[in-house]
Motif scaffolding. Structure first.
Motif, PDB file in Angstrom:
ATOM      1  N   GLU A 169       0.842  -1.200   0.000  1.00 35.88           N
ATOM      2  CA  GLU A 169       0.000   0.000   0.000  1.00 35.88           C
ATOM      3  C   GLU A 169       0.878   1.252   0.000  1.00 35.88           C
ATOM      4  OE1 GLU A 169      -3.168   1.090   3.155  1.00 35.88           O
ATOM      5  OE2 GLU A 169      -4.100  -0.288   1.722  1.00 35.88           O
ATOM      6  N   VAL A 170       0.495   2.216  -0.811  1.00 35.25           N
ATOM      7  CA  VAL A 170       1.188   3.522  -0.816  1.00 35.25           C
ATOM      8  C   VAL A 170       0.125   4.623  -0.790  1.00 35.25           C
ATOM      9  CG1 VAL A 170       3.260   2.776  -2.058  1.00 35.25           C
ATOM     10  CG2 VAL A 170       1.259   3.530  -3.350  1.00 35.25           C
ATOM     11  N   GLU A 171       0.591   5.833  -0.476  1.00 36.52           N
ATOM     12  CA  GLU A 171      -0.325   6.979  -0.537  1.00 36.52           C
ATOM     13  C   GLU A 171       0.050   7.823  -1.744  1.00 36.52           C
ATOM     14  OE1 GLU A 171      -0.397   9.132   3.129  1.00 36.52           O
ATOM     15  OE2 GLU A 171      -1.689   7.622   4.073  1.00 36.52           O
ATOM     16  N   ILE A 172      -0.930   8.122  -2.567  1.00 39.66           N
ATOM     17  CA  ILE A 172      -0.715   8.925  -3.779  1.00 39.66           C
ATOM     18  C   ILE A 172      -1.636  10.138  -3.690  1.00 39.66           C
ATOM     19  CG2 ILE A 172      -0.981   8.975  -6.304  1.00 39.66           C
ATOM     20  CD1 ILE A 172       1.063   6.918  -5.785  1.00 39.66           C
ATOM     21  N   GLU A 173      -1.058  11.299  -3.982  1.00 37.18           N
ATOM     22  CA  GLU A 173      -1.904  12.504  -3.988  1.00 37.18           C
ATOM     23  C   GLU A 173      -2.552  12.661  -5.340  1.00 37.18           C
ATOM     24  OE1 GLU A 173      -0.956  16.679  -2.586  1.00 37.18           O
ATOM     25  OE2 GLU A 173       0.581  15.481  -1.574  1.00 37.18           O
ATOM     26  N   THR A 174      -3.832  12.516  -5.420  1.00 37.09           N
ATOM     27  CA  THR A 174      -4.557  12.792  -6.664  1.00 37.09           C
ATOM     28  C   THR A 174      -4.841  14.311  -6.677  1.00 37.09           C
ATOM     29  OG1 THR A 174      -6.872  12.695  -5.931  1.00 37.09           O
ATOM     30  CG2 THR A 174      -5.738  10.581  -6.255  1.00 37.09           C
ATOM     31  N   PRO A 175      -5.351  14.865  -7.749  1.00 38.61           N
ATOM     32  CA  PRO A 175      -5.705  16.301  -7.731  1.00 38.61           C
ATOM     33  C   PRO A 175      -6.791  16.603  -6.697  1.00 38.61           C
ATOM     34  CG  PRO A 175      -5.591  15.498  -9.975  1.00 38.61           C
ATOM     35  CD  PRO A 175      -5.484  14.293  -9.096  1.00 38.61           C
ATOM     36  N   ILE A 176      -7.453  15.574  -6.192  1.00 41.88           N
ATOM     37  CA  ILE A 176      -8.597  15.790  -5.290  1.00 41.88           C
ATOM     38  C   ILE A 176      -8.266  15.477  -3.838  1.00 41.88           C
ATOM     39  CG2 ILE A 176     -11.042  15.164  -4.876  1.00 41.88           C
ATOM     40  CD1 ILE A 176     -10.523  16.375  -7.680  1.00 41.88           C
ATOM     41  N   ALA A 177      -7.537  14.371  -3.602  1.00 48.86           N
ATOM     42  CA  ALA A 177      -7.302  13.932  -2.219  1.00 48.86           C
ATOM     43  C   ALA A 177      -6.137  12.956  -2.186  1.00 48.86           C
ATOM     44  CB  ALA A 177      -8.565  13.241  -1.693  1.00 48.86           C
ATOM     45  N   VAL A 178      -5.783  12.525  -0.975  1.00 48.04           N
ATOM     46  CA  VAL A 178      -4.755  11.489  -0.851  1.00 48.04           C
ATOM     47  C   VAL A 178      -5.449  10.126  -0.931  1.00 48.04           C
ATOM     48  CG1 VAL A 178      -3.045  10.455   0.688  1.00 48.04           C
ATOM     49  CG2 VAL A 178      -3.223  12.951   0.509  1.00 48.04           C
ATOM     50  N   ALA A 179      -4.940   9.300  -1.824  1.00 45.92           N
ATOM     51  CA  ALA A 179      -5.541   7.968  -1.985  1.00 45.92           C
ATOM     52  C   ALA A 179      -4.594   6.922  -1.419  1.00 45.92           C
ATOM     53  CB  ALA A 179      -5.777   7.692  -3.460  1.00 45.92           C
ATOM     54  N   LYS A 180      -5.143   6.007  -0.638  1.00 47.10           N
ATOM     55  CA  LYS A 180      -4.359   4.823  -0.240  1.00 47.10           C
ATOM     56  C   LYS A 180      -4.527   3.820  -1.383  1.00 47.10           C
ATOM     57  CE  LYS A 180      -4.724   4.854   4.830  1.00 47.10           C
ATOM     58  NZ  LYS A 180      -3.560   5.692   5.044  1.00 47.10           N
TER      59      LYS A 180
END
Ligand code: URA
Length: 209
Positions: free
Chosen positions: A52-63
């Motif tokens: 699992e990683v955290e990615i910043e989308t243009p909207i929010a942080v996604a796990k």
């Protein structure tokens, strides 16, 4: 000992029928081998571990998840295995590619490695060995022996068409190796060709005789 996984997806089965046709020319044959390898690779990599990683989308942080742990290397057995390399690299472009070529000494009957070049960290990678045809199983068994000698412990074998004799021999020699094939054919003939098979895969890929 794992039972071989037969990948009978309709797209693969359709493409294998075209591959078997003696009137299919080299250009189309090469394209089909590559496409089938790509589709098979999709299934053969189904158990790759994820983390699992955290990615910043243009909207929010996604796990979200990415492939974790051991990296992949593909090892085509020369020469027909080369035909599968393009296809699998389309699925896993970051994989490294090793090569192995063997012949059997007619006197000693021992496998002689005439060419081998592997990624430097091969022992830390999951290795998928490629050969479109598993006939007697001898080349696959010998190639996997050589790869194991380099310290590799995580090996899969991927072929398009297999003879029952080759599957049995490979399973017996390397029970730890998962086998993926797209068709289990009837048998081998007296010249060790797979029946009905598709003829000599190397010759059909490279347009030789
Ligand atoms: N190798 C091939 O290319 N074809 C066979 O039928 C058997 C081994």
């Amino acid at each position: 000992m794992a039972t071989p996984m037969i990948m009978d997806h309709p797209l693969i089965q359709h493409k294998i029928s075209l591959l078997r046709d003696k009137n299919t020319g080299s250009k189309e044959f090469r394209e089909l081998v590559s496409e089938i390898a790509m589709l098979m690779c999709y299934e053969a990599t189904r158990d790759l571990p994820l983390k699992e990683v955290e990615i910043e989308t243009p909207i929010a942080v996604a796990k979200t998840k990415i492939i974790a742990g051991s990296k992949l290397a593909f090892v085509p057995i020369l020469r027909a295995g080369l035909g599968m390399v393009d296809g699998v690299l389309k699925m896993v472009p970051a994989a490294k590619v090793g090569h192995i070529g063997l012949y059997r000494d007619p006197d000693t009957k021992q496998a002689v490695e005439y060419y081998a070049k592997f990624p430097v960290d091969i022992e830390r990678r999951e290795v998928i060995v490629l050969d479109p045809m598993l006939a007697t199983g001898a080349s696959a068994i010998d190639a996997i022996n050589q790869i194991k000698q380099r310290g590799v412990t995580n090996i899969k074998f991927m072929c398009i068409i297999a003879a029952p004799e080759g599957l049995e021999a490979l399973q017996k020699a390397h029970p730890d190796v998962s086998i993926y094939c797209a068709s289990k054919d009837q048998s081998l003939n007296e010249h060790a060709y797979i029946v009905p098979g598709l003829g000599d895969a190397g010759d059909r890929i490279f347009g030789t005789k």
